[in-house]
Design an enzyme around this catalytic site. Structure first.
Site, PDB file in Angstrom:
ATOM      1  N   GLU A 200       0.842  -1.206   0.000  1.00 36.80           N
ATOM      2  CA  GLU A 200       0.000   0.000   0.000  1.00 36.80           C
ATOM      3  C   GLU A 200       0.879   1.258   0.000  1.00 36.80           C
ATOM      4  O   GLU A 200       0.722   2.155   0.853  1.00 36.80           O
ATOM      5  CB  GLU A 200      -1.000  -0.023   1.159  1.00 36.80           C
ATOM      6  CG  GLU A 200      -1.977  -1.175   1.024  1.00 36.80           C
ATOM      7  CD  GLU A 200      -3.241  -1.086   1.885  1.00 36.80           C
ATOM      8  OE1 GLU A 200      -3.333  -0.217   2.764  1.00 36.80           O
ATOM      9  OE2 GLU A 200      -4.157  -1.910   1.647  1.00 36.80           O
ATOM     10  N   GLU A 327      -4.979  -8.660  -0.729  1.00 37.24           N
ATOM     11  CA  GLU A 327      -5.802  -8.374   0.459  1.00 37.24           C
ATOM     12  C   GLU A 327      -7.249  -8.302   0.008  1.00 37.24           C
ATOM     13  O   GLU A 327      -7.598  -7.430  -0.803  1.00 37.24           O
ATOM     14  CB  GLU A 327      -5.382  -7.076   1.148  1.00 37.24           C
ATOM     15  CG  GLU A 327      -4.047  -7.201   1.863  1.00 37.24           C
ATOM     16  CD  GLU A 327      -3.696  -6.004   2.744  1.00 37.24           C
ATOM     17  OE1 GLU A 327      -4.626  -5.364   3.276  1.00 37.24           O
ATOM     18  OE2 GLU A 327      -2.487  -5.726   2.879  1.00 37.24           O
TER      19      GLU A 327
HETATM   20  O1  AHR Z   1      -5.284  -6.095   6.640  1.00 37.91           O
HETATM   21  C1  AHR Z   1      -5.242  -4.953   7.423  1.00 37.91           C
HETATM   22  C2  AHR Z   1      -4.594  -3.769   6.724  1.00 37.91           C
HETATM   23  O2  AHR Z   1      -5.378  -3.386   5.637  1.00 37.91           O
HETATM   24  C3  AHR Z   1      -3.237  -4.009   6.121  1.00 37.91           C
HETATM   25  O3  AHR Z   1      -2.215  -3.873   7.042  1.00 37.91           O
HETATM   26  C4  AHR Z   1      -3.150  -2.949   5.081  1.00 37.91           C
HETATM   27  O4  AHR Z   1      -2.326  -3.316   4.011  1.00 37.91           O
HETATM   28  C5  AHR Z   1      -4.591  -2.724   4.680  1.00 37.91           C
HETATM   29  O5  AHR Z   1      -4.921  -1.389   4.651  1.00 37.91           O
END
Ligand code: AHR
Length: 523
Positions: A200, A327
């Site tokens: 991110e 994610e």
């Molecule tokens: O999964 C939780 C968080 O969500 C992670 O650390 C981040 O990459 C995302 O914003």
């Protein structure tokens, strides 16, 4: 003439009888499976997981330490090891997440009591003692036969730090970092097939612009080496990709980085309210409006994957760069009474549907989606496992991923589905979602999900290119939308044998219960 009339009357009577057999509002779904045509292989890595130093994912979830009264093998919980083995986890992402861009790997090697601590600024401000580090993670993966997917620190680290970490993990030479690893008890390098270059980077990983990040990717990528020659030592490099529908990010990365990367990471979370600032909604206490909005919002994954793939196709028609959804999953308000920074939530039958819908979307885009990681593996967000001290349970999400693991590495088969709508107010989504594949042994599996929490759906599948006599499988369903497993009732939601499918001529017919997920094997 007379025989034609009699046949028509017969067909009409059969149709009326079939209609009478359907529950009042069951409009039925039809599916055509063409087993004579093959789609792309469903990469087993689509069934990957994510373990971050966040809340109780690592500590208490995976790691309790060798001295714990909780039964463990070298510090890893035995109950968790057994559950993850049965799940067939192909790859595991670590150490974050946002945590990765503050993580300095040298703090996590050597004698545990001498390792320095740090503040986990993103997740509750707790002190991280670094007892779970490189050796603990890579040994855990090795123990379970899982491919490690390690995320490098681009946000607050240096290129040299990243370069040396990769040498430490993967070099077999008599080199400074490989010898440091040996000094800490590990002679042979580990196999690390996947590296993420930051996480991110548009947000918690440094708030970079796409072009600044693209330059950084190129710089890190130059110095991160493949230390073992040949294909066995090749490390796939995954770039930080877009947040949800940030198509400019994908455009810039494809233009400026292109085939230097092996994968581009997409992140998309499903929030029932779609609201990051206010209440996201409860994981267990919800009515049908939030059941519906959750499933409707999770289907946005289809649009995101399609549109990002279209951009990638323009720059990379040979599909060398994979879309890596590293994610995904639901994100609710934390369980009442728990630390807001720990992201601990329950997982109900609703999450089982979310898992099935997303996996079906990834299967349908298997030509571009090569990896995915549900967030996160234990005690955080849409987990497959929850723990409470010595107790452990598996969630409805676990069951879906376990039931569907027959699709891992199988060849997708084209399906044409017509589904009735599931409508709430003015909004509607297709009630049924489906996918099919043929595994290495030639077995054909079909998976289904019924999003409608009130109505069963009769499914008629026309089978072409394959002859089947019967179909057997398992079903996951529950009495209520929010049924979930608890430490006192850990089997409230669990798969049962599915016996209702029949095959006549070339048609497989069965009733998909309301709010259910089904996996079938053709015999
Ligand atoms: O999964 C939780 C968080 O969500 C992670 O650390 C981040 O990459 C995302 O914003």
């Amino acid at each position: 003439m007379k025989s034609t009339l009699l046949r028509s009357i017969g067909i009409l009577a059969a149709c009326l009888l079939a209609a009478a057999a359907l529950p009042a509002a069951d409009q039925g779904a039809t599916l055509t499976l063409d087993a004579s045509k093959s789609g792309p292989v469903i990469n087993k890595n689509i069934y990957g997981h994510f373990s971050e130093h966040l809340g109780r994912c690592i500590y208490e979830g995976i790691w309790v330490g060798e001295d714990s009264p909780i039964p463990n093998t070298k510090g890893y919980r035995n109950d968790v090891i057994a559950a993850l083995r049965a799940l067939k986890v192909p790859q595991l992402r670590w150490p974050g997440g946002c945590f990765a861009d503050e993580y300095h790997w040298r703090d996590g090697i050597g004698p545990r009591e001498k390792r320095p601590s740090m503040i986990n600024t993103h997740w509750g401000g707790v002190v991280e003692n670094n007892h779970f580090g490189t050796h603990e993670f890579l040994d855990f993966c090795e123990l379970l036969g899982i491919a490690p997917y390690v995320c490098l620190n681009v946000g607050s680290g240096t290129v040299q730090e990243a370069m040396e970490w990769v040498e430490y993990m993967t070099s077999d030479a008599q080199s400074p970092m490989a010898n440091l690893r040996r000094a800490h008890g590990r002679d042979k390098p580990w196999k690390v097939p996947y590296l993420a270059i930051g996480n991110e980077s548009w947000g918690c990983g440094g708030n970079m612009t796409a072009s600044f990040y693209a330059d950084n990717f190129r710089r890190y990528n130059t110095f991160v080496k493949n230390y073992i020659p040949g294909p066995a030592g090749r490390i796939a490099r995954i770039a930080c990709g877009p947040n949800e529908g940030n198509y400019e990010w994908t455009e810039t990365l494809m233009k400026d980085v292109g085939n230097r990367m092996n994968g581009l990471a997409l992140h998309y979370y499903t929030l029932p309210t779609g609201n990051w600032r206010g209440s996201k909604g409860s994981s267990t206490n919800f009515a049908e409006d939030q059941w519906f909005s959750t499933l409707q919002r999770t289907l946005k994954m289809e649009e995101l994957v399609t549109k990002h793939s279209e951009i990638m196709d323009r720059y990379d028609p040979q599909k060398r760069v994979g879309l890596v959804v590293d994610e995904w999953g639901t994100w609710y308000d934390v369980e009442p009474g728990t630390n807001g920074g720990f992201l601990y939530q329950q997982s109900t039958m609703r999450d089982a549907l979310v898992a099935a819908l997303n996996l079906h979307i990834f299967h349908a885009h298997a030509d571009r989606v090569t990896m995915a990681n549900i967030a996160q593996i234990i005690n955080v967000l849409q987990s497959v496992i929850l723990t409470d001290k010595e107790k452990m349970l598996v969630t409805p999400t676990y069951h879906v991923m376990e039931m569907f693991n027959v699709h891992q590495g199988a060849t997708s088969l084209p399906v044409a589905l017509t589904s009735p709508d599931y409508a709430v107010g003015e909004s509607k989504i297709p009630a049924v979602s489906a996918s099919a594949s043929r595994d290495a042994a030639g077995k054909i599996h079909l998976s289904f999900a019924n999003c409608d929490p009130n109505q069963p759906v009769t499914v008629a599948c026309r089978l072409t290119g394959v002859t089947a006599k019967s179909a057997t499988g398992r079903v996951l369903t529950a009495p209520a939308m929010n049924t979930h497993n608890t430490f006192s009732a850990p089997d409230a939601v669990k798969p049962a044998a599915f016996t209702g499918a029949t095959v006549a001529d070339d048609t497989l017919t069965f009733v998909l219960p309301s709010k259910s997920v089904v996996i079938l094997e053709l015999n």
